[in-house]
Structure formats: structure tokens, C-alpha cells
Scaffold this active site. Sequence first.
Site, PDB file in Angstrom:
ATOM      1  N   GLU A   1      25.981  39.921  45.124  1.00 59.30           N
ATOM      2  CA  GLU A   1      26.685  40.953  45.892  1.00 59.30           C
ATOM      3  C   GLU A   1      25.892  42.259  45.909  1.00 59.30           C
ATOM      4  O   GLU A   1      25.899  42.992  46.890  1.00 59.30           O
ATOM      5  CB  GLU A   1      28.070  41.198  45.285  1.00 59.30           C
ATOM      6  CG  GLU A   1      29.012  40.032  45.520  1.00 59.30           C
ATOM      7  CD  GLU A   1      30.111  39.931  44.485  1.00 59.30           C
ATOM      8  OE1 GLU A   1      29.819  39.499  43.352  1.00 59.30           O
ATOM      9  OE2 GLU A   1      31.254  40.267  44.805  1.00 59.30           O
TER      10      GLU A   1
ATOM     11  N   ARG B   1      30.248  49.614  45.760  1.00 56.17           N
ATOM     12  CA  ARG B   1      31.213  48.558  46.076  1.00 56.17           C
ATOM     13  C   ARG B   1      32.593  49.218  46.090  1.00 56.17           C
ATOM     14  O   ARG B   1      33.007  49.813  45.089  1.00 56.17           O
ATOM     15  CB  ARG B   1      31.180  47.464  45.022  1.00 56.17           C
ATOM     16  CG  ARG B   1      32.270  46.457  45.230  1.00 56.17           C
ATOM     17  CD  ARG B   1      32.274  45.385  44.166  1.00 56.17           C
ATOM     18  NE  ARG B   1      33.288  44.403  44.483  1.00 56.17           N
ATOM     19  CZ  ARG B   1      34.177  43.949  43.604  1.00 56.17           C
ATOM     20  NH1 ARG B   1      34.160  44.367  42.367  1.00 56.17           N
ATOM     21  NH2 ARG B   1      35.066  43.061  43.965  1.00 56.17           N
TER      22      ARG B   1
ATOM     23  N   ASN C   1      29.085  49.657  40.941  1.00 52.60           N
ATOM     24  CA  ASN C   1      30.372  48.964  41.005  1.00 52.60           C
ATOM     25  C   ASN C   1      31.221  49.529  39.875  1.00 52.60           C
ATOM     26  O   ASN C   1      31.013  49.205  38.706  1.00 52.60           O
ATOM     27  CB  ASN C   1      30.136  47.460  40.826  1.00 52.60           C
ATOM     28  CG  ASN C   1      31.419  46.663  40.904  1.00 52.60           C
ATOM     29  OD1 ASN C   1      32.511  47.231  41.014  1.00 52.60           O
ATOM     30  ND2 ASN C   1      31.293  45.349  40.840  1.00 52.60           N
TER      31      ASN C   1
ATOM     32  N   HIS D   1      36.341  39.563  47.838  1.00 48.89           N
ATOM     33  CA  HIS D   1      35.086  38.839  47.561  1.00 48.89           C
ATOM     34  C   HIS D   1      34.261  38.683  48.837  1.00 48.89           C
ATOM     35  O   HIS D   1      33.418  37.788  48.928  1.00 48.89           O
ATOM     36  CB  HIS D   1      35.331  37.417  47.005  1.00 48.89           C
ATOM     37  CG  HIS D   1      35.867  37.367  45.615  1.00 48.89           C
ATOM     38  ND1 HIS D   1      36.730  36.389  45.216  1.00 48.89           N
ATOM     39  CD2 HIS D   1      35.650  38.141  44.531  1.00 48.89           C
ATOM     40  CE1 HIS D   1      37.034  36.571  43.934  1.00 48.89           C
ATOM     41  NE2 HIS D   1      36.384  37.636  43.497  1.00 48.89           N
TER      42      HIS D   1
ATOM     43  N   ARG E   1      45.261  35.438  36.593  1.00 49.68           N
ATOM     44  CA  ARG E   1      46.248  35.613  37.669  1.00 49.68           C
ATOM     45  C   ARG E   1      46.825  34.255  38.058  1.00 49.68           C
ATOM     46  O   ARG E   1      46.087  33.264  38.098  1.00 49.68           O
ATOM     47  CB  ARG E   1      45.609  36.231  38.918  1.00 49.68           C
ATOM     48  CG  ARG E   1      45.048  37.617  38.698  1.00 49.68           C
ATOM     49  CD  ARG E   1      44.496  38.155  40.022  1.00 49.68           C
ATOM     50  NE  ARG E   1      43.703  39.338  39.811  1.00 49.68           N
ATOM     51  CZ  ARG E   1      42.457  39.498  40.265  1.00 49.68           C
ATOM     52  NH1 ARG E   1      41.869  38.553  40.979  1.00 49.68           N
ATOM     53  NH2 ARG E   1      41.804  40.607  40.043  1.00 49.68           N
TER      54      ARG E   1
END
Length: 412
Positions: free
Chosen positions: A395, A100, A21, A189, A250
Amino acid sequence: MTQQKTHNKAAVKADAILVINCGSSSVKFSLIRPLSGETLLSGLAECLLSSAAEITIKHHGKKQSYKLTAPFNHQAALAVLVEQLQQSNLVKDISAIGHRVVHGGEQYSEPTLLNPQVEQAIGELAKLAPLHNPANLNGIKACQQAFADLPQVAVFDTAFHQSMPEKAYIYGLPYSLYKEHGIRRYGFHGTSHYFVAKQAAKYLNKPLEQCNLISAHLGNGCSVAVIKNGESVDTSMGMTPGEGVLMGTRCGDIDAGIIFHLVDNLGYSINEVDKLVNKESGLLGVSGLSNDCRTLEDAMLTDNNAQAKLAMTVFCYRIAKSIASYSASLTQLDGLIFTGGIGENSTWVRTEIVKQLGLLNFSLDEEKNQATRFGASGNIADKNSRSCWVIATNEEWVIAEQSAQLLANAAK
Ligand code: AMP
């Protein structure tokens, strides 16, 4: 063709998949057995492209850090990783690399074997994910140098949400912007929502295809997804990960008019607005203190810090509203899932969210809520409530599993 054949043979072995990743200044990696999910080795290279660059590798429960040498880049980090894999005699176990990749656009709804055309498409999709896709490509190129003989697979963060119907992904903008420029909602996600939904299906003891779930991935980035008959039918993030609920830094959904006001009347440049909404807002912006949920809980519960309390309260309300809004997408609901660093660990956040979901018949068993954190998974619902699970996401395991599956299918 010859190369493809070699790849297929490697896949049949499928002992372990190296999952990568790659961020702009970091590489997270895990060597995973796809069938069992066992992690053989894992770690993180951080502060890349600066002289502080270092890599930490965890193997057999021991962590070791190494300073990187110039040019301090992704290649330098992977060179150290390869050396350590060789010393640990693990290189021979690796049958493929699973990457990823954040944005797969509309082209990629499945894991995909990397080749020059796919790499070009990932590069072109950088216009939709300018921070992520170039970094992911960088990792792919570095791995091609470091592991020249191994097949490489891309697993896209957007893929799980490609099942969303038009009504969920079309923005209220001129349709030509979607047709000509791909401006639509994609969601992110996906790998995490898919993993926890699969785990929930096990708790429910029925196939995922028969499960109707709402999944809240709450970490530094946060998104809520609604899963109907095992497929994602809506999610809170949009064309970029900026849409939806409040996150660590965010702002999530805001009135677009605020941006014009900032630029026209308050002297912000467009780059400053970008930084404001992505890096300086959310929990950090409202609290003025931190983007870290632990720091805010501490400030609010120990020091009675009002701004921290406000940030956490707005955060939870926005998530509860998002969850409740998905009653429009379902006719049945099996349960709610909490995952991600906050969802898996913060009992306060879970309590605050669930107490606003009484109309959907959710309530928590506080003892179970307190007991289910730090990697523990399970149902924390009260006996009169619909199920509400905490599920530790993984993940990396999905990426390993899907990479191995793709290569095994290609070998048939
Ligand atoms: P992630 O992006 O999934 O790694 O999640 C990061 C977020 O999880 C940060 O806001 C952390 O503060 C939060 N987090 C991690 N551990 C805990 C904990 N024990 N209690 C509350 N929040 C936590």
C-alpha cells in the site's frame, strides 16, 4: 498560490515520498522512491501517548529503537524521525508527504492535495470513521509542523471502491438515511486491492481495464473485493470496516437483532457492544485463544485445539462464501488473489478456502501453495484451475506513486 508553486517545483524533483500511516497511538512510515518502489527508510512509532512510547527506524538493513520523551505524542515521534532523516542525509530527497487517510466518503475518489478545506472535510468524515480519521488528521498536522515546506497528499482507503454501482452500496434501510446522513457502503483496503489487481494484470499480460478479478485481503482486518474491467464493483466491508467476513477481532456480518438482544436482555451497554463486536469477536472470540492466525494454526495442528479449529474453519468458510457470492457481479473471471498477512502466508487458510470454490473451477497446486509465502508472489493454481495468485501487497508504494503523480500533474 506561492505555496502551490513551491510545491509543484518540489514535485518535479519527486525523488522520494515519505508515506505516513497514522493510528491513534502509532505512526507507520516509509520513505519510498515512487518509480521503483525502493524503500530507503521505514519504521514504526508505537505506544504513543504513554511513557512506553518508542520509535523503531530501519535503514540500510539495520533497525534502531529510540525511547520517546514527554509528551510522547505523534509530534515527538516525528521529531525523532526528522532528526534521523537529517543524520542520514535523506531530508533533501523528500519531495512530498503521502498520508493514508481511511475515510474519504463520497467526496474523495482520487488522491487529493491537502489544504484547510480538505482537512476540514476529513475531520467531518470522522463521524463515519471515529477511530481512524481523527488519528489521520493528527498525523497530517504533526507533519505540517515537521515538514512545513513540503506538499502533503491524502490517499483514501475508500477511494478505489467509489466506482461501486448503487446496487452494491445502498443498504436496505430508508433511503433518506443515505441521502441525509451518508449511510451507505463505502469499503476499505482500497489501496491494497488496487495494488494487487495491478500486479495480477501484469501476470495476465493485459491492461488492468480488461481484468476481472476477486481479491481477498486477509490480515487482522479482512475484506474481499470484486474488480470488473479494472474497477471495484463490490466489496465486503461497508460503512465501517466492521461489515463482511470474520476478522481477527471483528465479528463481520451478524444479525442486527443480536445487538438488541444483548442490550435489552443481557444488560450490555452500547459501548460494551461496540467493544464486543470490534475487539473481542472474530478469530479471538470464537477460539477464546488469540486473534493471531499463527497461534491458532499452531494450536489446531500441534495441540488439536478444537476451538482454534472451529474459529479457523468458520473464518475460511465465510471468506469462501463471500468470494463465491461475487459470481453475481461478473460475467467473466480471470482469477483470485490472496494478500495481507494471512493471505500471503497461511497455506492452510488458502487450501481451506479454495477447496470450497470447486464450482468456480478453482483448485490449488499444493507444492506451489507451500512454496509461495513470506513475501513470495505467484500463481498457486493447479493446471486445470483458473489462476489463483498470492501477491504481497504494498500500500505504501501506491501512496508514494499516487502522491508523486498528483504533484507531477499539478506541475504541468
Ligand atoms: P496484517 O494485518 O496484514 O499484518 O496480518 C496479520 C495477520 O497475518 C495475523 O493474523 C498473523 O497471524 C498473520 N500472519 C502473519 N504471518 C503468518 C504466517 N507465517 N502464517 C500464518 N499467518 C500469518
